[in-house]
Write a protein that holds these residues in place. Structure first.
Motif, PDB file in Angstrom:
ATOM      1  N   ALA A  81     -15.192  -3.055   0.542  1.00 52.29           N
ATOM      2  CA  ALA A  81     -13.845  -3.321   1.042  1.00 52.29           C
ATOM      3  C   ALA A  81     -13.834  -3.383   2.561  1.00 52.29           C
ATOM      4  CB  ALA A  81     -12.890  -2.230   0.569  1.00 52.29           C
ATOM      5  N   GLU A  82     -13.040  -4.304   3.079  1.00 51.32           N
ATOM      6  CA  GLU A  82     -12.811  -4.392   4.524  1.00 51.32           C
ATOM      7  C   GLU A  82     -11.311  -4.359   4.771  1.00 51.32           C
ATOM      8  OE1 GLU A  82     -13.726  -7.231   8.424  1.00 51.32           O
ATOM      9  OE2 GLU A  82     -14.373  -7.866   6.416  1.00 51.32           O
ATOM     10  N   ARG A  83     -10.885  -3.404   5.570  1.00 46.77           N
ATOM     11  CA  ARG A  83      -9.470  -3.300   5.932  1.00 46.77           C
ATOM     12  C   ARG A  83      -9.219  -4.280   7.072  1.00 46.77           C
ATOM     13  NH1 ARG A  83      -6.791   2.395   8.013  1.00 46.77           N
ATOM     14  NH2 ARG A  83      -4.787   2.287   6.905  1.00 46.77           N
ATOM     15  N   ILE A 108       0.828  -1.199   0.000  1.00 46.45           N
ATOM     16  CA  ILE A 108       0.000   0.000   0.000  1.00 46.45           C
ATOM     17  C   ILE A 108       0.872   1.262   0.000  1.00 46.45           C
ATOM     18  CG2 ILE A 108      -0.286   0.276   2.493  1.00 46.45           C
ATOM     19  CD1 ILE A 108      -3.099   0.519  -0.165  1.00 46.45           C
ATOM     20  N   ALA A 152      -7.992   4.364   2.774  1.00 47.38           N
ATOM     21  CA  ALA A 152      -8.970   3.642   3.592  1.00 47.38           C
ATOM     22  C   ALA A 152     -10.309   4.357   3.602  1.00 47.38           C
ATOM     23  CB  ALA A 152      -8.443   3.472   5.016  1.00 47.38           C
ATOM     24  N   MET A 176     -11.960   3.838   0.218  1.00 47.12           N
ATOM     25  CA  MET A 176     -12.425   2.443   0.178  1.00 47.12           C
ATOM     26  C   MET A 176     -13.747   2.321   0.921  1.00 47.12           C
ATOM     27  SD  MET A 176     -10.360   0.033  -1.226  1.00 47.12           S
ATOM     28  CE  MET A 176      -8.630  -0.324  -1.532  1.00 47.12           C
ATOM     29  N   THR A 226      -2.298   6.426   3.474  1.00 48.69           N
ATOM     30  CA  THR A 226      -3.037   5.192   3.765  1.00 48.69           C
ATOM     31  C   THR A 226      -4.409   5.493   4.362  1.00 48.69           C
ATOM     32  OG1 THR A 226      -1.901   4.971   5.908  1.00 48.69           O
ATOM     33  CG2 THR A 226      -0.967   3.787   4.035  1.00 48.69           C
ATOM     34  N   ASP A 227      -4.504   6.539   5.177  1.00 48.40           N
ATOM     35  CA  ASP A 227      -5.803   6.903   5.742  1.00 48.40           C
ATOM     36  C   ASP A 227      -6.754   7.400   4.651  1.00 48.40           C
ATOM     37  OD1 ASP A 227      -4.878   6.200   8.216  1.00 48.40           O
ATOM     38  OD2 ASP A 227      -4.601   8.261   8.943  1.00 48.40           O
ATOM     39  N   ASP A 269      -0.960  -2.753   4.944  1.00 52.19           N
ATOM     40  CA  ASP A 269      -2.414  -2.926   4.916  1.00 52.19           C
ATOM     41  C   ASP A 269      -2.826  -4.181   4.155  1.00 52.19           C
ATOM     42  OD1 ASP A 269      -2.084  -0.407   5.980  1.00 52.19           O
ATOM     43  OD2 ASP A 269      -3.743   0.481   4.853  1.00 52.19           O
ATOM     44  N   TYR A 312      -6.495  -5.873   2.646  1.00 56.00           N
ATOM     45  CA  TYR A 312      -7.913  -5.613   2.348  1.00 56.00           C
ATOM     46  C   TYR A 312      -8.564  -6.888   1.805  1.00 56.00           C
ATOM     47  CZ  TYR A 312      -7.602  -0.512   2.788  1.00 56.00           C
ATOM     48  OH  TYR A 312      -7.443   0.771   3.262  1.00 56.00           O
ATOM     49  N   HIS A 314      -6.230  -5.464   8.152  1.00 61.35           N
ATOM     50  CA  HIS A 314      -5.015  -5.259   8.950  1.00 61.35           C
ATOM     51  C   HIS A 314      -4.359  -3.954   8.535  1.00 61.35           C
ATOM     52  CE1 HIS A 314      -1.346  -6.157  11.177  1.00 61.35           C
ATOM     53  NE2 HIS A 314      -0.673  -5.796  10.101  1.00 61.35           N
ATOM     54  N   HIS A 315      -3.772  -3.270   9.521  1.00 61.88           N
ATOM     55  CA  HIS A 315      -2.967  -2.080   9.243  1.00 61.88           C
ATOM     56  C   HIS A 315      -1.818  -2.034  10.240  1.00 61.88           C
ATOM     57  CE1 HIS A 315      -1.652   1.928   8.306  1.00 61.88           C
ATOM     58  NE2 HIS A 315      -1.865   2.316   9.547  1.00 61.88           N
TER      59      HIS A 315
END
Length: 266
Positions: free
Chosen positions: A246-248, A169, A199, A202, A195-196, A261, A263, A250-251
């Motif tokens: 979309a599901e995040r 990412i 997200a 998304m 990245t935020d 990240d 997804y 892990h970050h």
């Protein structure tokens, strides 16, 4: 069989195969959270048609070798192998699906699995007992081309195939090598702002913004001076279906600058 999601995995440094990190721990537990696939199709940033005379390929070896496509790492990493079987029939199915959408891809009976495939898979499925096929990106093609590539692959998810985009990412190696930060260093704002933003877009389901995040997001070009490591994200997005859900999962960040990240798209 329950329909599998498509995934985007940030594979970070090859050292993830050896070094403890939050991302490594997460990937080591991910396989048990998913229905077991009958095969895996990996779209890796390190299998790039732009450096193959423009010829997009899918691996068709029944026993793909482990490719150590890196240098300057410990001997222990070069000794690692991921002896998963291939799936030539799946490779041919990929060729057919993409041809049906006007996308030209050919089968390569010799190419193996690069570290964008085998490093994360060695954590998610360490037994290496699930067939793996790799499909190339084309870093000289558009984000929309990669999204369409993923959309053409959607039927595979109903056939027990786990589609995985493997990139990162964030991926600025020049900054990474210049900074030489420890593995647990916090991320600077130019990484987290990007990245935020991704997200957020998304979560809002705004496909066009995500496809053009390098141009539109804060510090997009700083995090992706070349497009190769974000293009697998767009394939995974397309493989998730017609709408962006979309599901995040892990970050975290390694070495301060490599956001890790993960997804899921469904």
């Amino acid at each position: 069989m329950r329909r599998l999601p498509s995934l985007f995995l940030s594979h970070g440094s090859p050292m993830m195969a050896l070094e403890p990190s939050p991302a490594r721990t997460f990937l080591a537990g991910l396989g048990s959270q998913l229905p077991r696939p009958r095969a895996i199709l990996v779209v890796s940033a390190h299998h790039d048609a732009a450096y193959q005379g423009g010829r997009a390929t899918v691996t068709a070896s029944p026993a793909p070798p482990t490719i150590h496509d890196f240098g300057g790492f410990p001997d222990e990493l070069f000794a690692m192998r991921y002896p998963a079987p291939g799936d030539p029939a799946l490779a041919e199915r990929v060729v057919e699906l993409l041809a049906g959408h006007g996308l030209s891809v050919t089968a390569d009976p010799e190419r193996g699995l690069d570290h964008g495939a085998w490093v994360p898979l060695s954590l998610v499925y360490p037994e290496a007992d699930i067939p793996v096929v790799q499909l190339s990106i084309a870093s000289n093609a558009s984000p929309e081309w990669h999204y369409a590539l993923g959309q053409a692959l959607v039927p595979l998810r109903d056939d027990g195939v786990l589609i995985v985009g493997s990139g990162s990412i964030t991926h600025n190696l020049r900054a990474l090598f210049s900074a030489r930060l420890p593995i647990d260093a916090p991320a600077p704002a130019w990484v987290t702002d990007f990245t935020d933003w991704v997200a957020d877009r998304m979560a809002a389901g705004v496909v066009d913004d995500v496809l053009h995040s390098v141009e539109r997001a804060p510090h997009g070009a700083d995090n992706h001076p070349t497009p190769d490591h974000i293009l697998p994200l767009f394939v995974a997005m397309g493989a998730g279906g017609t709408a962006l859900h979309a599901e995040r999962l892990h970050h975290s960040v390694t070495y301060g600058l490599l956001a890790m990240d993960v997804y899921a798209f469904d």
